[in-house]
Scaffold this active site. Structure first.
Site, mmCIF file in Angstrom:
data_model
loop_
_atom_site.group_PDB
_atom_site.id
_atom_site.type_symbol
_atom_site.label_atom_id
_atom_site.label_comp_id
_atom_site.label_asym_id
_atom_site.label_seq_id
_atom_site.Cartn_x
_atom_site.Cartn_y
_atom_site.Cartn_z
ATOM 1 N N TYR A 144 0.844 -1.190 0.000
ATOM 2 C CA TYR A 144 0.000 0.000 0.000
ATOM 3 C C TYR A 144 0.881 1.242 0.000
ATOM 4 O O TYR A 144 1.824 1.329 0.783
ATOM 5 C CB TYR A 144 -0.901 0.002 1.240
ATOM 6 C CG TYR A 144 -1.847 1.183 1.323
ATOM 7 C CD1 TYR A 144 -2.863 1.350 0.386
ATOM 8 C CD2 TYR A 144 -1.736 2.133 2.343
ATOM 9 C CE1 TYR A 144 -3.742 2.427 0.462
ATOM 10 C CE2 TYR A 144 -2.610 3.206 2.429
ATOM 11 C CZ TYR A 144 -3.608 3.351 1.485
ATOM 12 O OH TYR A 144 -4.476 4.417 1.570
ATOM 13 N N ASP A 239 9.161 2.810 0.248
ATOM 14 C CA ASP A 239 8.071 3.449 0.971
ATOM 15 C C ASP A 239 8.218 3.055 2.437
ATOM 16 O O ASP A 239 7.817 1.979 2.851
ATOM 17 C CB ASP A 239 6.721 2.984 0.412
ATOM 18 C CG ASP A 239 5.549 3.557 1.218
ATOM 19 O OD1 ASP A 239 5.803 4.216 2.246
ATOM 20 O OD2 ASP A 239 4.392 3.330 0.815
ATOM 21 N N LYS A 267 3.458 8.689 9.181
ATOM 22 C CA LYS A 267 3.248 8.029 10.482
ATOM 23 C C LYS A 267 4.216 8.528 11.567
ATOM 24 O O LYS A 267 4.066 9.643 12.011
ATOM 25 C CB LYS A 267 3.251 6.521 10.289
ATOM 26 C CG LYS A 267 2.105 6.164 9.326
ATOM 27 C CD LYS A 267 1.753 4.725 9.190
ATOM 28 C CE LYS A 267 0.471 4.629 8.384
ATOM 29 N NZ LYS A 267 0.518 3.781 7.212
HETATM 30 C C1 PLP Z 1 -0.088 4.374 5.821
HETATM 31 C C2 PLP Z 1 0.735 4.156 4.636
HETATM 32 C C3 PLP Z 1 0.690 5.025 3.537
HETATM 33 C C4 PLP Z 1 -0.299 6.148 3.432
HETATM 34 O O1 PLP Z 1 -0.112 7.123 4.405
HETATM 35 P P1 PLP Z 1 -1.336 8.120 4.748
HETATM 36 O O2 PLP Z 1 -0.736 9.058 5.738
HETATM 37 O O3 PLP Z 1 -2.430 7.258 5.275
HETATM 38 O O4 PLP Z 1 -1.728 8.796 3.490
HETATM 39 C C5 PLP Z 1 1.582 4.829 2.506
HETATM 40 N N1 PLP Z 1 2.449 3.818 2.541
HETATM 41 C C6 PLP Z 1 2.533 2.963 3.571
HETATM 42 C C7 PLP Z 1 3.553 1.871 3.563
HETATM 43 C C8 PLP Z 1 1.652 3.083 4.644
HETATM 44 O O5 PLP Z 1 1.691 2.188 5.628
#
Ligand code: PLP
Length: 428
Positions: A144, A239, A267
């Site tokens: 994601y 990411d 995060k």
């Molecule tokens: C949570 C998450 C996102 C998206 O971040 P948001 O602040 O919810 O837009 C992107 N990549 C990873 C790996 C994530 O866990």
């Protein structure tokens, strides 16, 4: 437990907010029942609107690595708030947090702050395309990267190479530029790179996947990926929205000793306020506006309150020499305890764990990619989730989520969790 007020609040929310929530996974659709409305949180605990207390393993989906309402973070935000909440001008604190982040994370020289992980990944991919002059990207099924169009692609049958949109509203054109690979399958990536020679701007992945449960990279996977990207002149994007500042000060890059070309954060970097960031070598980052032609902007980017929370959080993590060992020890303890209980009750399972990320899959096989993650027994997960909730343990309402261990959790909390797991498993 009674959820009277939560139920009433949810019914009211549904009348004015689609599905009653501002982010879908909060809605309990995967597990059934009505979502719990949280009133406040302290340390390792959540308190809901009916005054039920829970040991929290979601932790705002990752940010609260030191527990809720952590004093240095709260104090930093309160003090900053008194000076005005947003100016739309440069501020000193942006440079401070940028310097600290650059000093903690290997291999990055410049960092740009945005408001979410979604924005970070979206912008990093635009930068990769602008920098390389190529359009296509490779992502992995089950990873994601936020909800921007390019990433909402899933393999349909027969769509091994070209993705098809898995949300209405994502155009075919966009979907065609996103190629899908299988996590932990280096041969598949190599095939895609060969078949699309000269067209791929970047490969983006979660270096430890956390959005199909926790799925660690196999030995050598990241290294081979790095080598392939270098050989094909393709940028490698880590990411690290979930893993950044969580698995180590320098995230997965540090833990696995692999250098990515661009790294995305979110995060933890915001300490619980809306912050994302992307970073890399100056040679790439300087292609961003206003220095370069790749446009990227934000009215509230680098917002003083968000930067204050993030700076306080990163400072704490930077100063605490044992934090990552402590987190990993706690996670290993929980792993051992839960595994013993599951075994005792003869429940098939796989537990995956890296650092302070852990997930229990009710599956017969190893979980190494999206397909094996999807084989887990969902009905069993649902029963487990509701059972744990009843015991006062709050895990994510989906089998495809990682549990996050925080420093606020005590061994007593972990023991209580294991006892709850034992009770729940005896009834599964
Ligand atoms: C949570 C998450 C996102 C998206 O971040 P948001 O602040 O919810 O837009 C992107 N990549 C990873 C790996 C994530 O866990």
């Amino acid at each position: 437990m009674l959820y009277k007020r939560s139920s009433a609040l949810f019914a009211e929310a549904e009348t004015v907010i689609p599905g009653g929530v501002n982010s879908p996974v909060r809605a309990f659709k995967a597990v059934g029942g009505t979502p719990i409305f949280i009133k406040k949180a302290m340390g390792a605990y959540l308190i809901d609107e009916d005054d039920n207390q829970y040991i929290d393993y979601i932790n705002s989906w990752g940010p609260m690595i030191l527990g809720h309402a952590h004093k240095p973070v709260v104090d930093a935000v309160i003090e900053k708030t008194k000076l005005g909440t947003s100016f739309g001008t440069p501020t000193e604190i942006e440079t401070k947090i940028a310097q600290l982040a650059v000093s903690m994370v290997p291999n990055i020289e410049k960092i740009r702050f945005v408001n979410s992980g979604t924005e970070a990944c979206m912008s990093a991919v635009r930068l990769a395309r602008g920098y390389t002059g190529k359009d296509k990207i490779i992502k992995f099924a089950g990873c994601y990267h936020g909800h921007s169009d390019s990433f909402l692609i899933q393999a349909g049958s027969g769509a091994v190479t070209f993705g098809s949109p898995n949300s209405p509203g994502v155009t075919k054109g966009t979907a065609q530029d996103t190629l899908l690979a299988t996590y932990n399958n280096i041969a598949h990536v190599e095939e895609l790179l060969e078949a699309n020679k000269g067209e791929i701007a970047c490969v983006i992945l979660e270096p430890v996947a956390g959005n199909m449960g926790c799925v660690p990279p196999k030995d050598g996977f990241l290294k081979k990926l790095r080598d392939l990207c270098t050989a094909h002149d393709v940028l490698l994007i880590f990411d690290e929205v979930m893993t950044g500042f969580r698995l180590a000060k320098g995230g997965a890059q540090e833990l696995y000793g692999i250098q990515a070309d661009l790294v995305c954060f979110g995060k933890v970097i915001g300490g619980g306020l809306p912050v994302g960031a992307f970073a890399g070598k100056a040679e790439i980052m300087d292609h961003l506006a206003p220095l370069g032609p790749v446009y990227q902007a934000g009215t509230l980017s680098g917002n003083p309150l968000a930067m204050a929370a993030g700076l306080a959080m990163l400072s704490e993590l930077n100063q605490d020499k044992d934090i990552y060992a402590r987190l990993a020890d706690k996670t290993a303890y929980l792993h051992k305890g839960c595994a013993e209980v599951l075994k005792k009750h003869r429940i098939s399972h796989t537990i995956n764990r890296v650092g302070s990320m852990i997930s229990i899959h009710f599956s017969e096989t190893e979980v190494v990619d999206f397909d094996t993650a999807a084989e887990g027994n969902n009905a069993r997960f649902k029963a487990f989730f509701h059972g744990m909730l009843k015991q006062g343990v709050y895990i994510a309402p989906s089998a495809f989520e990682t549990w996050f261990i925080t420093d606020a959790l005590t061994y007593d909390d972990l023991d209580k969790t294991i006892v709850a797991c034992d009770k729940v498993c005896s009834e599964l």
